[in-house]
Design a protein around this motif. Structure first.
Motif, short mmCIF file in Angstrom:
data_model
loop_
_atom_site.label_atom_id
_atom_site.label_comp_id
_atom_site.label_asym_id
_atom_site.label_seq_id
_atom_site.Cartn_x
_atom_site.Cartn_y
_atom_site.Cartn_z
N ALA A 178 -18.29 -42.09 -29.56
CA ALA A 178 -18.56 -43.02 -30.66
C ALA A 178 -19.08 -42.28 -31.89
O ALA A 178 -18.68 -42.58 -33.03
N ALA A 179 -19.97 -41.31 -31.67
CA ALA A 179 -20.54 -40.55 -32.80
C ALA A 179 -19.46 -39.75 -33.51
O ALA A 179 -19.50 -39.60 -34.74
N LEU A 180 -18.48 -39.22 -32.78
CA LEU A 180 -17.41 -38.45 -33.39
C LEU A 180 -16.33 -39.34 -33.99
O LEU A 180 -15.71 -38.98 -35.01
N ALA A 181 -16.07 -40.48 -33.38
CA ALA A 181 -15.01 -41.37 -33.87
C ALA A 181 -15.41 -42.12 -35.13
O ALA A 181 -14.56 -42.43 -35.96
N LEU A 182 -16.70 -42.41 -35.28
CA LEU A 182 -17.14 -43.20 -36.42
C LEU A 182 -16.79 -42.56 -37.76
O LEU A 182 -16.21 -43.23 -38.63
N PRO A 183 -17.09 -41.28 -38.00
CA PRO A 183 -16.69 -40.69 -39.29
C PRO A 183 -15.18 -40.64 -39.48
O PRO A 183 -14.70 -40.71 -40.62
N VAL A 184 -14.42 -40.50 -38.38
CA VAL A 184 -12.97 -40.51 -38.50
C VAL A 184 -12.49 -41.87 -39.01
O VAL A 184 -11.63 -41.97 -39.90
N VAL A 185 -13.05 -42.92 -38.44
CA VAL A 185 -12.68 -44.27 -38.87
C VAL A 185 -13.08 -44.49 -40.33
O VAL A 185 -12.32 -45.07 -41.12
N ILE A 186 -14.25 -44.03 -40.70
CA ILE A 186 -14.71 -44.22 -42.08
C ILE A 186 -13.81 -43.48 -43.06
O ILE A 186 -13.40 -44.02 -44.10
N LEU A 187 -13.46 -42.23 -42.73
CA LEU A 187 -12.61 -41.45 -43.63
C LEU A 187 -11.23 -42.06 -43.78
O LEU A 187 -10.67 -42.06 -44.88
N ILE A 214 -12.56 -39.86 -52.06
CA ILE A 214 -12.07 -38.87 -51.10
C ILE A 214 -10.93 -38.06 -51.73
O ILE A 214 -10.90 -36.83 -51.63
N ALA A 215 -9.99 -38.74 -52.37
CA ALA A 215 -8.82 -38.06 -52.93
C ALA A 215 -9.20 -37.06 -54.01
O ALA A 215 -8.65 -35.95 -54.08
N HIS A 216 -10.13 -37.43 -54.87
CA HIS A 216 -10.50 -36.56 -56.00
C HIS A 216 -11.73 -35.71 -55.69
O HIS A 216 -12.05 -34.83 -56.49
N GLY A 217 -12.39 -35.99 -54.56
CA GLY A 217 -13.56 -35.20 -54.19
C GLY A 217 -13.18 -34.05 -53.28
O GLY A 217 -12.98 -32.91 -53.72
N ILE A 218 -13.08 -34.33 -51.99
CA ILE A 218 -12.73 -33.27 -51.03
C ILE A 218 -11.23 -33.09 -50.90
O ILE A 218 -10.77 -32.06 -50.41
#
Length: 201
Positions: free
Chosen positions: A27-36, A50-54
């Motif tokens: 869950a801890a690893l999947a959460l940032p993937v879902v957010i991104l 996201i597109a213009h930042g990283i």
């Protein structure tokens, strides 16, 4: 007989502990993937950030790395059991999870590093699907294992090898009649307070 029951109880509690750990990591690893991946669909400004930042390529690589950790860590069990089952021609749930998450991982990996091999309209990224599937399956198995232990304890099949909680009535007794014990098991699920009063000496 009693020793075997205690060993079985200890194994059940160990299984719950392992599942809880794997679920927490997944869950801890999947959460940032879902957010991104999905955050931009909910908040368009986040997608632009996201597109213009990283950059989207960097976002996909981060998702790839996090999903890889999910699959080789908590999700490793599905491949360890599912792939041999597929080879034997006896597919089970582990095989289905391995196939689903493997496909959801392999396709966007190709789209990330070898986009020329795929037609432009079909370049899609499903890293969050692979990570979330593993987390949800682990959640289901964790809840199932915990429910089985709770049910076994209520029906006096599994000894209580876990640390006793404060307030538990150690002198509680179960009725010897199987039919009454079954009624108590159902009552424990539907009305635990009433069941505890019934079990009290």
């Amino acid at each position: 007989m009693q020793k075997n029951g205690q060993d079985g109880g200890a194994r059940k509690y160990l299984e719950i502990k392992v599942l809880r750990h794997d679920l927490s990591v997944a869950a801890a690893l999947a959460l940032p993937v879902v957010i991104l991946e999905m955050g931009g669909h909910v908040i368009p400004a986040f997608h632009h950030w996201i597109a213009h930042g990283i950059g989207m390529q960097s976002s996909w690589i981060v998702q790839l790395l996090l999903t890889t950790l999910v699959l080789i860590g908590p999700g490793r069990m599905f491949f360890a059991k599912g792939v041999p089952a597929l080879r034997r021609g006896a597919a089970d749930m582990n095989a289905l999870v391995a196939l689903g998450t493997g496909a959801a991982y392999a396709f966007p990996t190709v789209a990330t590093f070898l986009p020329g091999f795929l037609p432009a309209p079909s370049r899609a990224f499903y890293f969050e699907a692979a990570a979330v599937i593993v987390a949800l399956i682990l959640l289901g198995r964790f809840l199932e294992a915990r429910a089985k232990v709770a049910l076994a304890r209520r029906s006096a099949i599994l000894p209580d090898s876990a640390p006793k909680r404060r307030g538990w009535n150690e002198t509680a007794r179960l009725p010897p009649c199987p039919s009454q014990r079954f009624r108590l098991m159902i009552l424990s699920i539907c009305a635990p307070a009433t069941a505890l009063r019934w079990m009290a000496p």
